[in-house]
Design an enzyme around this catalytic site. Structure first.
Site, mmCIF file in Angstrom:
data_model
loop_
_atom_site.group_PDB
_atom_site.id
_atom_site.type_symbol
_atom_site.label_atom_id
_atom_site.label_comp_id
_atom_site.label_asym_id
_atom_site.label_seq_id
_atom_site.Cartn_x
_atom_site.Cartn_y
_atom_site.Cartn_z
ATOM 1 C CD GLU A 12 -60.344 49.020 -58.008
ATOM 2 O OE1 GLU A 12 -59.665 49.696 -57.693
ATOM 3 O OE2 GLU A 12 -61.187 49.109 -59.084
ATOM 4 C CB THR A 56 -68.269 54.548 -55.396
ATOM 5 O OG1 THR A 56 -67.246 55.261 -56.248
ATOM 6 C CG2 THR A 56 -68.474 53.854 -55.486
#
Lengths: 306, 306
Positions: free
Chosen positions: B128, B181
């Site tokens: 991530e 994001t």
């Protein structure tokens, strides 16, 4: 039934991360009240022992909460109330909420239970409005539902009962100094960082999950408050010492009860809870501040007939 | 066992009030991976089908997460990975988390399970970090634990499994527009009001309680987000319409999945979930935006061998 005697539990609100939403009822400390039907309309406080508080109906929290119920009920007569206060006003363990909740619960019994618990919360909140200018529900909800309660929302009012592990005990110490709810409110910042918020709602989630799963460690880990406690604790002399001594003695977590000055700790089992109470007392003995201490099971019924 | 084929579930993170802490794994959408032991040290991505993503180990999230596990394991050899992507990168349903989680789960199986689930979360978080510059856990935790997960805290990392009602379904629609994001992060305010925070943690408490008690209505009432959704939804064309149509069609609640652009709804039962998916689709058909839609049970296992 024309008369009922009730036990009205003390409550801890603002449980650490659960500021303004999470409260719990105590079992070993609370007021007693006697409520009886009378033919005359209105509400009369006929006795008020144990604390120096106003007896005039409109200036008494039980009177005001009771009047709200009375009006909604359509009942022709009225009620007499005797109040035997054991909870000290201003101690931070729901003194006004106990009186408001006890009054409306008792009246509802005497009228044959026309109202639901959430109705009773609404009536009792009017007592809270008189006591602190804000009609908050976080003490009256646990006083009426028992156990832990979450006030999820005020608009609409939504109260959720949360179970608790069987061996959970609360220790509460009340240092006899005055911290006014209004002062305690005014020191709070109106803005917080998003990062603080995320920590806080992570902990609320953890605390609720721990209460559902009897996971004492998770409860302990979740009893954190990065927002209110760091600010309000400054108003409570000895707070940091009390907290660290409580944790050293085995408390799961420790925080400010309501808006203070009482400090609560949750513990697994009565033995640890008593040990924790001793360690908290020592701090105030050393500083020389008078104090009361309570060790209590969680009260899972709320107000009850005795 | 030298080779394993796994299903890697898509996940919804940032579930309404549970921004940054609450996620859930889906059952009917996810990637597949084949992982096999090789005698040579290191990790090789030998196949990557379905999406145009980097195959170099150091630039691939499964590669990076796997390397972190490999180093911690002390294993002499290495692994080959084949990735069959079905989740679209950037869709907001945990595409990178599926790959990272699948890789480390499979390797742990092949090595005889030396690591705990929380260890696997830590390894997968490194994937991530590569994908979004932040080592967040709110997709990899549900991908590895299954069901709903609460990331109570990052320091120390504390993941709590939350149960879910048996008839809970998720509907997810992915409008095929790009929302990075990083953009989605940068629009957020760094400060919120205390009043917003209180509403949010009240709702988190209600959502967790509803999941524990199978109270679909409480789940629905608690699926509110007064902080992030009002801001981020501006980046998603049609969001308000999709949400109101989903609620009209019977969804319990509706919000942004991850950092968007996917939108999720929770529903009681598959019939309503399908009806909700139709009503969401119509909005994007009318606007003329391409879209995928998924209707899924909650995946209560996380990554699994197939």
């Amino acid at each position: 039934m024309n008369e009922i005697r009730v036990f009205c539990p003390a409550t801890i609100a603002n449980i650490s991360c659960g500021f303004d939403v999470l409260g719990v009822a105590l079992d070993s400390v609370g007021d007693e009240m006697v409520v009886r039907k009378i033919p005359e309309k209105g509400i009369r406080i006929t006795k008020l022992e144990g604390q120096d508080l106003p007896k005039e109906t409109e200036r008494n929290v039980a009177g005001v909460a009771g009047l709200t119920l009375l009006e909604a009920s359509g009942y022709d007569g009225g009620f007499e109330i005797e109040i035997y206060k054991k909870i000290k006003a201003g101690s931070g363990i729901g003194s006004s909420a106990a009186s408001s909740s006890g009054a409306v619960w008792a009246m509802n019994e005497l009228l044959g239970r026309p109202f639901s618990k959430i109705d009773l919360v609404r009536f009792a909140m009017e007592g809270e409005r008189l006591a602190s200018a804000v009609a908050h529900a976080d003490n009256v909800a646990p006083a009426l539902y028992g156990g832990f309660t979450l006030v999820r929302s005020y608009d609409p009012l939504d109260v959720v009962s949360i179970p608790n592990p069987p061996e959970l005990y609360a220790t509460v110490i009340h240092p006899q100094i005055e911290v006014k709810t209004s002062d305690s409110r005014s020191v709070l910042r109106t803005k917080i960082t998003l990062a603080q918020g995320i920590k806080q709602w992570g902990n609320v989630g953890g605390l609720i999950a721990g209460l559902f799963t009897n996971d004492y460690d998770l409860i302990g880990r979740s009893l954190e408050d990065h927002i209110v406690e760091p600010i309000r604790s400054i108003l409570i002399p000895g707070f940091d010492n009390v907290k660290s001594e409580a944790l050293n003695a085995g408390a799961l977590g420790c925080g400010i009860s309501g808006s203070g000055p009482s400090i609560f700790a949750f513990c697994k089992g009565e033995t640890i809870a008593k040990k924790v109470s001793e360690s908290m007392k020592e701090v105030y003995q050393d500083i020389g501040i008078d104090h009361d201490v309570h060790v209590s099971k969680i009260n899972t019924n709320g107000v009850r007939a005795i």
